[in-house]
Design a protein around this motif. Sequence first.
Motif, PDB file in Angstrom:
ATOM      1  N   SER A 158     -28.519 131.355 -17.661  1.00  0.00           N
ATOM      2  CA  SER A 158     -29.883 130.953 -17.949  1.00  0.00           C
ATOM      3  C   SER A 158     -30.063 130.921 -19.464  1.00  0.00           C
ATOM      4  O   SER A 158     -29.616 131.840 -20.158  1.00  0.00           O
ATOM      5  N   PRO A 159     -30.708 129.880 -19.998  1.00  0.00           N
ATOM      6  CA  PRO A 159     -30.921 129.834 -21.447  1.00  0.00           C
ATOM      7  C   PRO A 159     -31.860 130.926 -21.933  1.00  0.00           C
ATOM      8  O   PRO A 159     -31.824 131.316 -23.104  1.00  0.00           O
ATOM      9  N   THR A 165     -34.862 137.863 -24.400  1.00  0.00           N
ATOM     10  CA  THR A 165     -33.413 137.669 -24.452  1.00  0.00           C
ATOM     11  C   THR A 165     -33.084 136.204 -24.178  1.00  0.00           C
ATOM     12  O   THR A 165     -33.911 135.440 -23.679  1.00  0.00           O
ATOM     13  N   HIS A 166     -31.853 135.807 -24.496  1.00  0.00           N
ATOM     14  CA  HIS A 166     -31.449 134.421 -24.280  1.00  0.00           C
ATOM     15  C   HIS A 166     -29.970 134.365 -23.909  1.00  0.00           C
ATOM     16  O   HIS A 166     -29.260 135.366 -23.994  1.00  0.00           O
ATOM     17  N   ASP A 167     -29.532 133.180 -23.494  1.00  0.00           N
ATOM     18  CA  ASP A 167     -28.143 132.961 -23.072  1.00  0.00           C
ATOM     19  C   ASP A 167     -27.699 134.065 -22.118  1.00  0.00           C
ATOM     20  O   ASP A 167     -26.731 134.779 -22.349  1.00  0.00           O
ATOM     21  N   TYR A 168     -28.433 134.190 -21.049  1.00  0.00           N
ATOM     22  CA  TYR A 168     -28.241 135.222 -20.034  1.00  0.00           C
ATOM     23  C   TYR A 168     -27.114 134.786 -19.105  1.00  0.00           C
ATOM     24  O   TYR A 168     -27.170 133.700 -18.531  1.00  0.00           O
ATOM     25  N   GLY A 193     -32.718 138.335 -30.002  1.00  0.00           N
ATOM     26  CA  GLY A 193     -33.206 138.119 -31.357  1.00  0.00           C
ATOM     27  C   GLY A 193     -34.256 139.151 -31.713  1.00  0.00           C
ATOM     28  O   GLY A 193     -34.315 140.236 -31.137  1.00  0.00           O
ATOM     29  N   THR A 194     -35.146 138.782 -32.622  1.00  0.00           N
ATOM     30  CA  THR A 194     -36.129 139.735 -33.139  1.00  0.00           C
ATOM     31  C   THR A 194     -37.072 140.242 -32.057  1.00  0.00           C
ATOM     32  O   THR A 194     -37.334 141.452 -31.955  1.00  0.00           O
TER      33      THR A 194
END
Length: 307
Positions: A158-159, A165-168, A193-194
């Motif tokens: 998942s993006p 969170t990202h790029d899961y 990220g932040t």
Amino acid sequence: MQISSPTHRFSPLHLRRWFVGLLMFAGLSTQALAASPEALRAQFASLRESGAGQLLDQSIYLRSTESADRMQGEVHALIDEPFEQVRQQLSRAAQWCDVLILHINVKYCRAQRTATGDELVSGVGRKFDQPLAEVHWVRFGFRVVSDRSDHLLTELRSPTGPLGTHDYRMSVEAVPHTGGQSLLRMTYSYGYGTAARWAMKTYLATLGRDKRGFSVVGKTPAGQPVTVGGVRGVVERNTLRYYLALQSHLQTHDAPGGNATQLGLQTWFNATERYAEQLHEMDGPDYIAMKLKEIQRQKTVAPPPPG
């Protein structure tokens, strides 16, 4: 170690184990090596030989890595399930919702077919009963990378993920082993990220303040092991919870008399209680009652539209 010395002789298997071990020690991704049954077997043999990351169940090895913007947990395990059954269960998107919903933080899961392929719509929340309006929605693309008689590799991606969170990603690789067993490798990772860093900082200062993971990172003055805390501790706990959900589903999916759901829940709870110091959150009857309600809800409530 001077492997070029003529006084040292290494078989191809020893060299492969040494190379895999070197990559794992360095915290580098071994996904590129995981393209054949031999590579997965070599990784497991290396872990068994070194004992690194071995848990209470001696057939389970857990490791984690942390970088400036990414976390990853990884489980290698030997399970008492024939490979063909593992392959049948994990190569279909719909079966994955039966796996994911066992996790205490997963509040909803529905598999559906889209124009781009299979998708799992998952709602992730807190470790108690929550309305769906309060969960974080994660849409996993489901892909079978390899589906052969001797090798399975599936991937969920998942993006975006919960709490910024990202790029899961979650992937599971399996190969047959002797005696009707199977070898599994499961990875769970995400970028952050932040926003995610601040959310995690708040959690670790409050609800997660005293929680620990599994990797030993030191010793007390009395010589007792100190296990990892912080973000790596979070990743290790979640990685093991997802792995135990996978294992519990494989053990109970064919239970007779329509008891697979109830038995799967009880099996997952019992498995996590073996690691109660890290994983205990609520009593068994409360967990099962909450999950039965969530499972019924996901059957009757449609997932939200994309966006």
